[in-house]
Write a protein that holds these residues in place. Structure first.
Motif, PDB file in Angstrom:
ATOM      1  N   ASP A 184      22.634  51.356  62.887  1.00 18.88           N
ATOM      2  CA  ASP A 184      23.444  51.023  61.719  1.00 18.88           C
ATOM      3  C   ASP A 184      22.865  51.667  60.472  1.00 18.88           C
ATOM      4  O   ASP A 184      21.646  51.865  60.347  1.00 18.88           O
ATOM      5  N   LEU A 185      23.745  51.994  59.529  1.00 15.41           N
ATOM      6  CA  LEU A 185      23.335  52.511  58.231  1.00 15.41           C
ATOM      7  C   LEU A 185      23.398  51.394  57.199  1.00 15.41           C
ATOM      8  O   LEU A 185      23.855  50.284  57.490  1.00 15.41           O
ATOM      9  N   MET A 186      22.945  51.689  55.990  1.00 14.06           N
ATOM     10  CA  MET A 186      22.892  50.671  54.947  1.00 14.06           C
ATOM     11  C   MET A 186      24.271  50.123  54.599  1.00 14.06           C
ATOM     12  O   MET A 186      24.462  48.921  54.437  1.00 14.06           O
ATOM     13  N   GLN A 187      25.271  51.025  54.486  1.00 13.93           N
ATOM     14  CA  GLN A 187      26.608  50.576  54.112  1.00 13.93           C
ATOM     15  C   GLN A 187      27.273  49.879  55.291  1.00 13.93           C
ATOM     16  O   GLN A 187      27.219  50.371  56.423  1.00 13.93           O
TER      17      GLN A 187
ATOM     18  N   HIS B 234      26.349  53.378  45.405  1.00 17.16           N
ATOM     19  CA  HIS B 234      27.068  52.273  46.032  1.00 17.16           C
ATOM     20  C   HIS B 234      26.564  50.970  45.405  1.00 17.16           C
ATOM     21  O   HIS B 234      25.354  50.781  45.240  1.00 17.16           O
ATOM     22  N   ILE B 235      27.480  50.079  45.091  1.00 17.91           N
ATOM     23  CA  ILE B 235      27.084  48.826  44.453  1.00 17.91           C
ATOM     24  C   ILE B 235      28.175  47.784  44.683  1.00 17.91           C
ATOM     25  O   ILE B 235      29.371  48.123  44.710  1.00 17.91           O
ATOM     26  N   SER B 236      27.774  46.527  44.878  1.00 18.13           N
ATOM     27  CA  SER B 236      28.767  45.485  45.088  1.00 18.13           C
ATOM     28  C   SER B 236      29.495  45.184  43.784  1.00 18.13           C
ATOM     29  O   SER B 236      29.019  45.506  42.692  1.00 18.13           O
TER      30      SER B 236
ATOM     31  N   ALA C 108      29.289  44.226  37.923  1.00 17.74           N
ATOM     32  CA  ALA C 108      29.638  43.424  36.745  1.00 17.74           C
ATOM     33  C   ALA C 108      28.389  43.066  35.950  1.00 17.74           C
ATOM     34  O   ALA C 108      28.408  43.090  34.709  1.00 17.74           O
ATOM     35  N   ARG C 109      27.292  42.761  36.646  1.00 18.01           N
ATOM     36  CA  ARG C 109      26.044  42.428  35.952  1.00 18.01           C
ATOM     37  C   ARG C 109      25.495  43.623  35.176  1.00 18.01           C
ATOM     38  O   ARG C 109      24.920  43.472  34.107  1.00 18.01           O
TER      39      ARG C 109
ATOM     40  N   ASN D 274      33.423  45.074  47.199  1.00 22.27           N
ATOM     41  CA  ASN D 274      32.839  43.932  47.908  1.00 22.27           C
ATOM     42  C   ASN D 274      32.146  44.352  49.200  1.00 22.27           C
ATOM     43  O   ASN D 274      31.271  43.639  49.701  1.00 22.27           O
ATOM     44  N   ASP D 275      32.533  45.520  49.751  1.00 23.63           N
ATOM     45  CA  ASP D 275      31.943  45.980  51.006  1.00 23.63           C
ATOM     46  C   ASP D 275      30.877  47.049  50.786  1.00 23.63           C
ATOM     47  O   ASP D 275      30.542  47.808  51.697  1.00 23.63           O
TER      48      ASP D 275
END
Length: 221
Positions: free
Chosen positions: A66-69, A154-156, A161-162, A192-193
């Motif tokens: 598996d990869l990070m994403q 990549h960021i949730s 928002a933060r 979100n993903d």
């Protein structure tokens, strides 16, 4: 323990881990804005009919790790890229299958192949470069799909928002170590993903002296 207490406890653990991994970073780094680096070596994503053309009828990609994403993985399968001036073997296939075959390579790779390709975000393939692909069971020539991947973050959605950023924004990210650098024009990909990760190609990573898992700092949007 209520949700807020759980979140605070998790953040404390994460912060301790990041602090440990950031030992080589400048003391001025704001650990609240650190991001792990993911170095993307040359790779490709295949559409279903190309999987069969290269690896045989009925073949399905075999997950290696598996990869990070989320839902992204490296496959056991590899191919050879063939250009007008040379070829590159052992190019890793990433899964899952996609609607259109896409190859991401560095400028150094393109020089070896003798191909010129545009700088693009993943999925933006119209008018991109062509290349030949050889697998163990067959051969494919794509008319477009070869790109130099634009550096991106990549960021949730919550993390974005933060930090006061959103999808499509252009961030600035600073690396540390023996060859510190500031990367401009880092395109934000929030959702979100998505999991927090700063993607560079091998040319960029080598220039900055960084590797997978090193930490960088988001210093502006």
């Amino acid at each position: 323990m209520d949700d807020l207490a759980v979140q605070e406890a998790v953040e404390k653990v994460v912060r301790r881990v990041l602090t440990h991994r950031a030992g080589a970073m400048s003391p001025s780094v704001d650990l609240k804005r650190t991001v792990p680096i993911g170095v993307s070596s040359r790779h490709l994503h295949l559409q279903p009919d190309h999987v069969e053309a290269l690896f045989g009828r009925g073949h399905r990609l075999t997950k290696m790790k598996d990869l990070m994403q989320p839902d992204q993985f490296a496959c056991k399968e590899t191919v050879t890229l063939i250009g007008p001036k040379g070829k590159i073997g052992g190019v890793r296939v990433l899964g899952p299958e996609r609607k259109q075959t896409q190859i991401e390579a560095s400028v150094t790779d393109l020089i070896a192949l003798g191909v010129m390709a545009p700088l693009r975000l993943s999925g933006d393939l119209a008018g991109s470069a062509s290349v030949k692909i050889r697998g163990p069971r067959g051969f494919v020539e794509i008319k477009e799909g070869l790109i130099i991947a634009h550096r991106h973050l990549h960021i949730s959605t919550d993390e974005a928002a933060r930090y006061g950023i959103k999808t499509g924004d252009h961030a600035r990210i600073r690396t540390s170590g023996t060859r510190p650098a500031v990367f401009e024009d880092v395109i934000v990909r929030a959702g979100n993903d998505h999991r927090m990760e700063f993607h560079l190609d091998t040319d960029e990573a080598n220039a900055a002296g960084v590797k997978n898992g090193d930490l960088a700092e988001i210093i502006g949007g």
